[in-house]
Scaffold this motif. Sequence first.
Motif, short mmCIF file in Angstrom:
data_model
loop_
_atom_site.label_atom_id
_atom_site.label_comp_id
_atom_site.label_asym_id
_atom_site.label_seq_id
_atom_site.Cartn_x
_atom_site.Cartn_y
_atom_site.Cartn_z
N MET A 37 0.84 -1.20 0.00
CA MET A 37 0.00 0.00 0.00
C MET A 37 0.87 1.26 0.00
O MET A 37 0.59 2.23 -0.71
CB MET A 37 -0.94 0.00 1.21
N MET A 38 1.92 1.26 0.78
CA MET A 38 2.83 2.40 0.85
C MET A 38 3.52 2.61 -0.49
O MET A 38 3.67 3.74 -0.95
CB MET A 38 3.86 2.20 1.96
N ALA A 39 3.95 1.52 -1.13
CA ALA A 39 4.61 1.64 -2.43
C ALA A 39 3.64 2.19 -3.47
O ALA A 39 4.02 3.01 -4.31
CB ALA A 39 5.15 0.28 -2.87
N SER A 40 2.39 1.76 -3.42
CA SER A 40 1.38 2.27 -4.35
C SER A 40 1.17 3.76 -4.14
O SER A 40 1.08 4.53 -5.09
CB SER A 40 0.07 1.53 -4.17
N ALA A 41 1.08 4.17 -2.89
CA ALA A 41 0.89 5.59 -2.59
C ALA A 41 2.09 6.41 -3.07
O ALA A 41 1.94 7.49 -3.64
CB ALA A 41 0.67 5.79 -1.10
N ALA A 42 3.29 5.89 -2.85
CA ALA A 42 4.49 6.59 -3.31
C ALA A 42 4.53 6.69 -4.82
O ALA A 42 4.88 7.74 -5.37
CB ALA A 42 5.74 5.86 -2.80
N PHE A 43 4.15 5.62 -5.49
CA PHE A 43 4.12 5.65 -6.96
C PHE A 43 3.15 6.71 -7.47
O PHE A 43 3.46 7.47 -8.38
CB PHE A 43 3.74 4.27 -7.52
N LEU A 44 1.95 6.75 -6.89
CA LEU A 44 0.95 7.73 -7.32
C LEU A 44 1.42 9.16 -7.03
O LEU A 44 1.17 10.07 -7.81
CB LEU A 44 -0.39 7.46 -6.65
N THR A 45 2.10 9.35 -5.92
CA THR A 45 2.61 10.67 -5.58
C THR A 45 3.71 11.09 -6.55
O THR A 45 3.73 12.23 -7.02
CB THR A 45 3.17 10.68 -4.14
N LEU A 46 4.61 10.19 -6.88
CA LEU A 46 5.70 10.51 -7.79
C LEU A 46 5.24 10.63 -9.23
O LEU A 46 5.90 11.27 -10.04
CB LEU A 46 6.81 9.47 -7.67
N ALA A 47 4.11 10.06 -9.57
CA ALA A 47 3.60 10.16 -10.93
C ALA A 47 3.03 11.55 -11.21
O ALA A 47 2.86 11.93 -12.35
CB ALA A 47 2.53 9.11 -11.18
N GLY A 48 2.77 12.34 -10.17
CA GLY A 48 2.21 13.67 -10.33
C GLY A 48 3.01 14.60 -11.23
O GLY A 48 2.46 15.25 -12.10
N PRO A 49 4.34 14.70 -11.08
CA PRO A 49 5.10 15.59 -11.93
C PRO A 49 4.99 15.28 -13.42
O PRO A 49 5.18 16.15 -14.25
CB PRO A 49 6.54 15.42 -11.44
N ALA A 50 4.65 14.06 -13.78
CA ALA A 50 4.49 13.74 -15.19
C ALA A 50 3.29 14.48 -15.77
O ALA A 50 3.17 14.65 -16.97
CB ALA A 50 4.31 12.24 -15.36
N LEU A 51 2.38 14.92 -14.91
CA LEU A 51 1.20 15.63 -15.35
C LEU A 51 1.38 17.14 -15.16
O LEU A 51 0.40 17.87 -15.10
CB LEU A 51 -0.01 15.14 -14.56
N ALA A 52 2.61 17.62 -15.08
CA ALA A 52 2.88 19.03 -14.84
C ALA A 52 2.37 19.88 -16.00
O ALA A 52 2.27 19.44 -17.14
CB ALA A 52 4.39 19.23 -14.66
N LEU A 53 2.05 21.12 -15.65
CA LEU A 53 1.58 22.07 -16.66
C LEU A 53 2.68 22.39 -17.66
O LEU A 53 3.86 22.41 -17.31
CB LEU A 53 1.15 23.37 -15.98
N ASP A 54 2.28 22.67 -18.88
CA ASP A 54 3.21 23.07 -19.93
C ASP A 54 2.93 24.55 -20.24
O ASP A 54 2.00 24.86 -20.98
CB ASP A 54 3.01 22.19 -21.17
N GLY A 55 3.73 25.44 -19.64
CA GLY A 55 3.54 26.87 -19.81
C GLY A 55 3.68 27.32 -21.25
O GLY A 55 2.93 28.20 -21.72
N THR A 56 4.61 26.75 -21.98
CA THR A 56 4.81 27.12 -23.38
C THR A 56 3.59 26.75 -24.21
O THR A 56 3.12 27.55 -25.03
CB THR A 56 6.08 26.45 -23.93
N ASP A 57 3.05 25.56 -23.98
CA ASP A 57 1.85 25.14 -24.70
C ASP A 57 0.69 26.08 -24.39
O ASP A 57 -0.07 26.46 -25.28
CB ASP A 57 1.49 23.70 -24.33
#
Length: 176
Positions: A37-57
């Motif tokens: 469960m902890m590993a799953s939570a860590a994975f979901l937390t670390l996956a957040g930056p992949a969805l970062a905003l693209d200011g140039t776009d």
Amino acid sequence: LSVLSVGETRPDNVHKPRIYFLHKDISMKPIRNLHMMMASAAFLTLAGPALALDGTDMMKKLNAATSAGGTVITFEKAEADGDTVTATGVQVGSSSLPGDTLKIGDLTFEGVEEIEGGGYHAKTVSFPDIDISQEEGRFSTKEIQITGLTIPANATGDTLNDILLYETVSTGPIAL
């Protein structure tokens, strides 16, 4: 794995909290591996930056939306930090007067989120103070802000989802 349930009543009438999940065969089994469960939570937390905003776009889509009305927006760079996008070196001009631009400076978009379809919504857009002097006179204003700016993904203007929209525009004192 579709339903979580907390709690269990044991035959000896002692309540002991447990976490269960449903398997494909609809049998209930306790999750005992806290590490999973902890590993799953860590994975979901670390996956957040992949969805970062693209200011140039976002700035390119803003330019495309304003270009339909003849306004051209250029910028040097646009960087995202959380839900804030800062565009530097912003200039505004007219497509009918190439080379004649107004240097705005830095724009700050706050509360930015990508919306369905690839567009963007900003809670506020803050402009720097403007003070322009020319031989015909002087113009200055402070505290320029746009709220509720929606930038379409595809600025065709065919539907409301394809039009640049905002809720309010406000300024502080204006001097001529």
